[in-house]
Design a protein around this motif. Sequence first.
Motif, short mmCIF file in Angstrom:
data_model
loop_
_atom_site.label_atom_id
_atom_site.label_comp_id
_atom_site.label_asym_id
_atom_site.label_seq_id
_atom_site.Cartn_x
_atom_site.Cartn_y
_atom_site.Cartn_z
N GLY A 252 -27.00 40.66 -45.87
CA GLY A 252 -27.26 39.78 -47.01
C GLY A 252 -26.52 38.47 -46.99
N GLN A 253 -25.77 38.19 -45.94
CA GLN A 253 -24.98 36.95 -45.85
C GLN A 253 -25.66 35.96 -44.94
N ALA A 254 -25.81 34.72 -45.43
CA ALA A 254 -26.43 33.67 -44.62
C ALA A 254 -25.44 33.13 -43.61
N VAL A 255 -25.95 32.73 -42.46
CA VAL A 255 -25.10 32.13 -41.43
C VAL A 255 -24.78 30.69 -41.82
N ALA A 256 -23.51 30.36 -41.89
CA ALA A 256 -23.09 29.02 -42.28
C ALA A 256 -23.46 28.00 -41.21
N THR A 257 -23.62 26.76 -41.65
CA THR A 257 -24.02 25.69 -40.73
C THR A 257 -23.03 25.52 -39.59
N ASN A 258 -21.74 25.57 -39.90
CA ASN A 258 -20.74 25.35 -38.85
C ASN A 258 -20.55 26.57 -37.97
N GLU A 259 -21.23 27.69 -38.27
CA GLU A 259 -21.15 28.89 -37.43
C GLU A 259 -22.40 29.09 -36.58
N ARG A 260 -23.37 28.22 -36.77
CA ARG A 260 -24.58 28.30 -35.95
C ARG A 260 -24.22 28.00 -34.50
N TYR A 261 -24.78 28.77 -33.59
CA TYR A 261 -24.55 28.68 -32.14
C TYR A 261 -23.19 29.23 -31.72
N ARG A 262 -22.41 29.79 -32.64
CA ARG A 262 -21.14 30.40 -32.23
C ARG A 262 -21.41 31.59 -31.32
N THR A 263 -20.61 31.72 -30.28
CA THR A 263 -20.75 32.86 -29.38
C THR A 263 -20.08 34.07 -30.01
N VAL A 264 -20.86 35.15 -30.15
CA VAL A 264 -20.34 36.37 -30.76
C VAL A 264 -20.65 37.55 -29.86
N THR A 265 -19.94 38.64 -30.10
CA THR A 265 -20.15 39.88 -29.33
C THR A 265 -20.44 41.01 -30.31
N ALA A 266 -21.12 42.03 -29.79
CA ALA A 266 -21.41 43.21 -30.61
C ALA A 266 -21.47 44.44 -29.72
N LYS A 267 -20.96 45.56 -30.24
CA LYS A 267 -20.99 46.84 -29.50
C LYS A 267 -21.95 47.79 -30.20
N GLY A 268 -22.78 48.44 -29.43
CA GLY A 268 -23.74 49.38 -29.99
C GLY A 268 -24.81 49.73 -28.97
#
Length: 265
Positions: free
Chosen positions: A63-79
């Motif tokens: 339910g949380q929108a991605v902030a403008t300054n976080e767009r294109y941020r490199t992230v990781t996820a495990k699953g």
Amino acid sequence: MYRFLLSRQWVILTLVALLLIPAMIRLGIWQMHRYDERAARNQLVSDALSAKPVPVEKLTAPGQAVATNERYRTVTAKGHFDTDDEVVVRRRTNADDEVGYHVLTPFVLNDGKVLLVNRGWIPADQGASQSAFPKVPAPPRGELTVTGRLMPDETTEASGIKNLQGLPDRQIMLINSEHEARRLDAQVLGGYLAQTGPAPKGDTPQQLGEPGDENAALNYAYAIQWWLFAAGVPIGWVVLVRRELRDRRERAAEESATEAQPAAV
């Protein structure tokens, strides 16, 4: 000799010139604003791409929108990937402007939440019906860590893509976490991941390329161009006035010479 400036033709010409000057100046200022906006967006993208990767849960939540300054941020996820609920996004193109699909696969995190992962582009099967689900290369099985660029939810307002209804099964138009949360009946993190890792092997979707810089220099050049046009309007007006004055003087001299000639006997 300057009384011609009061004629209807010259009054209209002068008024048009007076209106063009501020209009062109404002257009130049608008282009400079566009230059500043594009330069700022380019800097945000550059900063995001060069930032250190972080776990996706630090930047987004259900339910949380991605902030403008976080767009294109490199992230990781495990699953692990859930291909049973995989869908394709219609009418997407690759770097060569070929039309196909983006493959959107739910990625189930270790805590049960779901991250939408855009695994990349696949071509449309020209021999198959457009209503049939295309052949999609399978992702790696089992638990793994994926890496990618965090992207905001797609909307019709931002993308111009209409969210058509009545589409074939497992086909969508927009990548939107709210829509997918209702479809999956699960907690879906806001936005989605444009996958960049693990590196593709064999017959896998073409991963999306990095975003390119917007050409802000063009807006700067357009601004200078409009201001040069604004400076050229009064110069052009003066040139036209002097040309008209010269022509009138030449006609007056010719008429005087004709009147001074003696009448024929």
